[in-house]
Enzyme design. Structure first.
Site, PDB file in Angstrom:
ATOM      1  N   LYS A   1       0.754  -1.158   0.049  1.00 22.06           N
ATOM      2  CA  LYS A   1      -0.053   0.189   0.094  1.00 22.06           C
ATOM      3  C   LYS A   1       0.807   1.466   0.180  1.00 22.06           C
ATOM      4  O   LYS A   1       0.535   2.455  -0.509  1.00 22.06           O
ATOM      5  CB  LYS A   1      -1.000  -0.054   1.295  1.00 22.06           C
TER       6      LYS A   1
ATOM      7  N   GLU B   1      -1.017   6.164   8.175  1.00 23.55           N
ATOM      8  CA  GLU B   1      -1.610   7.500   7.179  1.00 23.55           C
ATOM      9  C   GLU B   1      -2.547   8.109   8.234  1.00 23.55           C
ATOM     10  O   GLU B   1      -3.123   7.586   9.151  1.00 23.55           O
ATOM     11  CB  GLU B   1      -2.121   6.921   6.037  1.00 23.55           C
TER      12      GLU B   1
ATOM     13  N   HIS C   1     -12.920  -2.310  10.748  1.00 20.98           N
ATOM     14  CA  HIS C   1     -12.266  -1.981   9.473  1.00 20.98           C
ATOM     15  C   HIS C   1     -12.529  -2.961   8.346  1.00 20.98           C
ATOM     16  O   HIS C   1     -12.013  -2.981   7.375  1.00 20.98           O
ATOM     17  CB  HIS C   1     -10.899  -1.569   9.498  1.00 20.98           C
TER      18      HIS C   1
ATOM     19  N   GLU D   1      -9.943   1.677  -4.169  1.00 17.61           N
ATOM     20  CA  GLU D   1     -10.696   2.212  -2.900  1.00 17.61           C
ATOM     21  C   GLU D   1     -10.409   3.607  -2.494  1.00 17.61           C
ATOM     22  O   GLU D   1      -8.920   4.024  -2.527  1.00 17.61           O
ATOM     23  CB  GLU D   1     -10.505   1.197  -1.826  1.00 17.61           C
TER      24      GLU D   1
ATOM     25  N   GLU E   1      -6.275   2.620  -1.610  1.00 24.08           N
ATOM     26  CA  GLU E   1      -5.539   1.254  -2.063  1.00 24.08           C
ATOM     27  C   GLU E   1      -6.233   0.611  -3.242  1.00 24.08           C
ATOM     28  O   GLU E   1      -7.253   1.281  -3.695  1.00 24.08           O
ATOM     29  CB  GLU E   1      -5.227   0.126  -0.916  1.00 24.08           C
TER      30      GLU E   1
ATOM     31  N   ASN F   1      -7.007  -2.961  -4.854  1.00 27.60           N
ATOM     32  CA  ASN F   1      -6.933  -4.513  -4.306  1.00 27.60           C
ATOM     33  C   ASN F   1      -6.911  -5.165  -5.878  1.00 27.60           C
ATOM     34  O   ASN F   1      -7.985  -5.200  -6.673  1.00 27.60           O
ATOM     35  CB  ASN F   1      -8.164  -5.098  -3.816  1.00 27.60           C
TER      36      ASN F   1
ATOM     37  N   ARG G   1      -7.352  -8.119  -7.114  1.00 24.13           N
ATOM     38  CA  ARG G   1      -8.001  -9.406  -7.085  1.00 24.13           C
ATOM     39  C   ARG G   1      -9.775  -9.028  -7.122  1.00 24.13           C
ATOM     40  O   ARG G   1     -10.231  -8.008  -7.225  1.00 24.13           O
ATOM     41  CB  ARG G   1      -8.002 -10.128  -5.930  1.00 24.13           C
TER      42      ARG G   1
END
Length: 619
Positions: A116, A183, A218, A258, A270, A272, A274
């Site tokens: 990330k 972050e 989360h 995202e 980030e 993903n 997949r």
């Protein structure tokens, strides 16, 4: 052409991929650990290969064993599913090096986005390298993997080092990579993402947006497509950045970009690389099969120049075996019955009679409703879940129903802090005083069937006690047997009593209760009760202040200096358990003295095991 596909995963996603393979005429190969030997995905596959062991590190995270399994079973392609090795570039290379087709993005694209920290650099976003009090709150995140594992919100500078250590340990356990970064934590934001699909011929589809703001730990709980009430300038930025991410990495296949949306801005989080758990809502809205398209892209076929047009709205709810009122502690045991009525898609890796174990994620199923409007889809999903039969360990079903009907959600005013604000009200015990009565009358009906009728059952006053699960509230029910059946005390009148159905009338209104019994556990519509003996067994008494394991798991950590005789304060974390790939803290129930300590690092414990005893200080 792919003729035989191994899914390098388990449970719900393996079953989901197999479903598409059957429609396409592709032979399916499953993997299974020893704990999964009789799992649904194994039973549904054409072939299955055992991976010796039970934990993910011994089995599903062993890329060398997975590749060997594919070759041994004669597969010519590998689909990674999500989680486990799905975003592991070395595994993708190993699959290709073995002469197998990899149903996923190129290893170089995975590497570009797998960390990330590197992904943010590619998208022009820099993580924090030094944290001061002015930066708080901040979010600690695992560089590899996702699903909320290895994530911690830090609001006090003094807690940062401890949370970094905990995040590293959890990330290492879940992904085999303990790298974490920090972050800024954006308060009051919405979690919005874009589904992308790219082929080898230069076509990139951005398939709308999804809102995944309702999260616990989360990790997403309720998702929908499209993201409601998203300003046009925000959605335009999301589309542009999503396409940029694909073209900048030479992406192939399905992926998700995202964002956290706050103050009219989209903050990149980030990518993903997949398929995502929530992909069915996009499938419903666009009328497509993303797994079929993944396979088509892996075979080298082109996408159409433009994606299909979206229609309507879709909402997905993740059904977990967990207790939301107890910090979402995962639950284990036998799933006696799982059935969701109505026109609802149900993706699951379980069926009636399966065992929910301790080694893997606690998600039982995903329920998805699609309708012309958001309001209609939300209403349909809430109604279907409310009428669902979920008989087994405690689940989050009631939380899902209440969440879907909460005004913040129905009005699309939700954000990622939804459960922090509303969890207590959403997990408060349901108030139906007649549900325990229905359980008792169904029990009486079963007895009458055994003894040939109510007139042959003892005619004196009957008293039965039930404990409502999971809240523990005890109910006492009284009724008297008559020739025509049981006559309950109170304001309810019995209309019909059968072992599986009880009809009661109160104030001229009749209500039918569906009842199912499994030993001492009784399910009345959506409520669960445990039948209690008339007298308490003295051997079951626990000392006040006893800390019991809320789930089966492994003790992975004790508080520094924790020994018998130590002073503890209310709310202090004392013991850390790891179960179902998540870490759970056992807190001191009150300030006082630790008079007994039975937990030890590395010890395997069952649910209800005595871990420690805290004697409360006298005021």
């Amino acid at each position: 052409m792919i003729t035989s596909l191994l899914v390098a995963n388990r449970g719900e996603i393996a079953c989901r991929v197999f479903r598409t393979c059957r429609e396409l005429g592709i032979r399916t190969v499953a993997l299974h650990s020893d704990a999964d030997a009789d799992a649904l995905h194994v039973r549904e596959a054409d072939l299955a290969v055992r991976l010796p062991g039970a934990t993910p590190g011994e089995t599903y995270l062993r890329g060398d064993l997975v590749v060997k399994a594919a070759l041994d079973a004669g597969a010519d392609a590998v689909h990674p599913g999500y989680g486990f090795l799905s975003e592991n570039a070395d595994f993708a290379r190993a699959v290709a090096d073995a002469g197998l087709t990899w149903v996923g993005p190129p290893p170089t694209a995975i590497e570009a986005m797998a960390s990330k920290t590197r992904a943010k650099e590619l998208m022009g976003v820099e993580p924090l390298t030094e944290v001061t009090a002015d930066d708080l709150p901040v979010l600690v995140k695992a560089s590899a993997g996702g699903g909320g594992r290895g994530m911690r919100v830090v609001r006090e500078l003094g807690a940062l080092n401890g949370e970094l250590e905990a995040a590293r340990a959890e990330a290492l356990s879940a992904f085999g990579d303990g790298e974490v970064f920090v972050e800024p934590y954006v308060e009051g934001g919405r979690h919005v993402e874009a589904q992308v699909l790219a082929d080898a011929h230069g076509t990139v589809w951005v398939l709308g947006t999804r809102d995944c703001s309702l999260q616990r730990r989360h990790q997403k709980v309720i998702e929908e497509a499209p993201a409601p009430d998203l300003p046009h300038h925000v959605s335009d930025v999301i589309y542009e950045m999503a396409e940029h991410a694909c073209r900048a990495t030479g992406y192939l296949g399905a992926g998700t970009i995202e964002f956290l949306v706050a103050d009219g801005r989209a903050h990149f989080l980030e990518m993903n690389t997949r398929l995502q758990v929530e992909h069915p809502v996009t499938e419903a809205v666009f009328g497509i099969d993303l797994v079929a398209l993944q396979l088509r892209i892996a075979e080298g076929e082109p996408l159409d120049p433009e994606p299909p047009s979206p229609r309507g709205h879709a909402v997905e709810a993740r059904l977990y075996a967990e207790d939301p009122a107890s910090d979402f502690a995962p639950q284990t045991g036998t799933l006696h019955r799982l059935a969701v009525p109505g026109n609802v898609r149900l993706d699951t890796g379980y069926t009636d009679g399966d065992t929910i174990g301790v080694h893997y994620d606690a998600m039982l199923a995903k329920a998805v409703a699609h309708a012309p409007t958001r309001a209609a889809a939300v209403r349909a999903l809430a109604g279907a879940l409310e009428r669902a039969e979920v008989h087994g360990p405690v689940t989050n079903r009631d939380l899902l129903v209440r969440s879907l009907r909460h005004p913040e959600f129905t009005d699309a005013r939700m954000d990622t802090g939804f459960y922090e604000r509303h969890l207590d009200e959403l997990t408060a015990p349901a108030d139906d005083p007649h549900a325990p009565l229905a359980a008792a009358l169904a029990h009486a009906a079963r007895a009458s069937h055994r003894f040939g009728g109510f007139r042959n059952v003892p005619s004196g006053p009957q008293v039965r006690r039930y404990r409502a699960e999971p809240h523990g509230t005890e109910h006492e029910v009284r009724y008297r047997h008559t020739r025509t059946g049981p006559a309950p005390e109170g304001d309810a009148t019995l209309v019909t009593a059968a072992p599986d159905r009880v009809v009661l009338e109160t104030g001229g209104v009749r209500r039918t209760y569906r009842v199912a019994s499994y030993g001492d556990r009784v399910y009345v519509d959506g409520a669960a009760f445990t039948a209690l003996p008339r007298f308490t067994d003295p051997t079951e008494q626990r000392a006040p202040g006893s800390l019991l394991a809320p789930m089966p798991g492994t003790v992975v950590r004790l508080a520094d200096g924790l020994t018998e005789g130590a002073a503890v304060t209310a709310g202090q974390p004392l013991i850390w358990l790891e179960a179902m790939k998540m870490e759970h803290r056992i807190l001191a129930p009150a300030s006082g003295t630790l008079t007994a300590l039975h937990a030890a690092v590395g010890r395997q414990v069952e649910v209800g095991a005595l871990l420690a005893v805290v004697q409360e200080e006298q005021s």
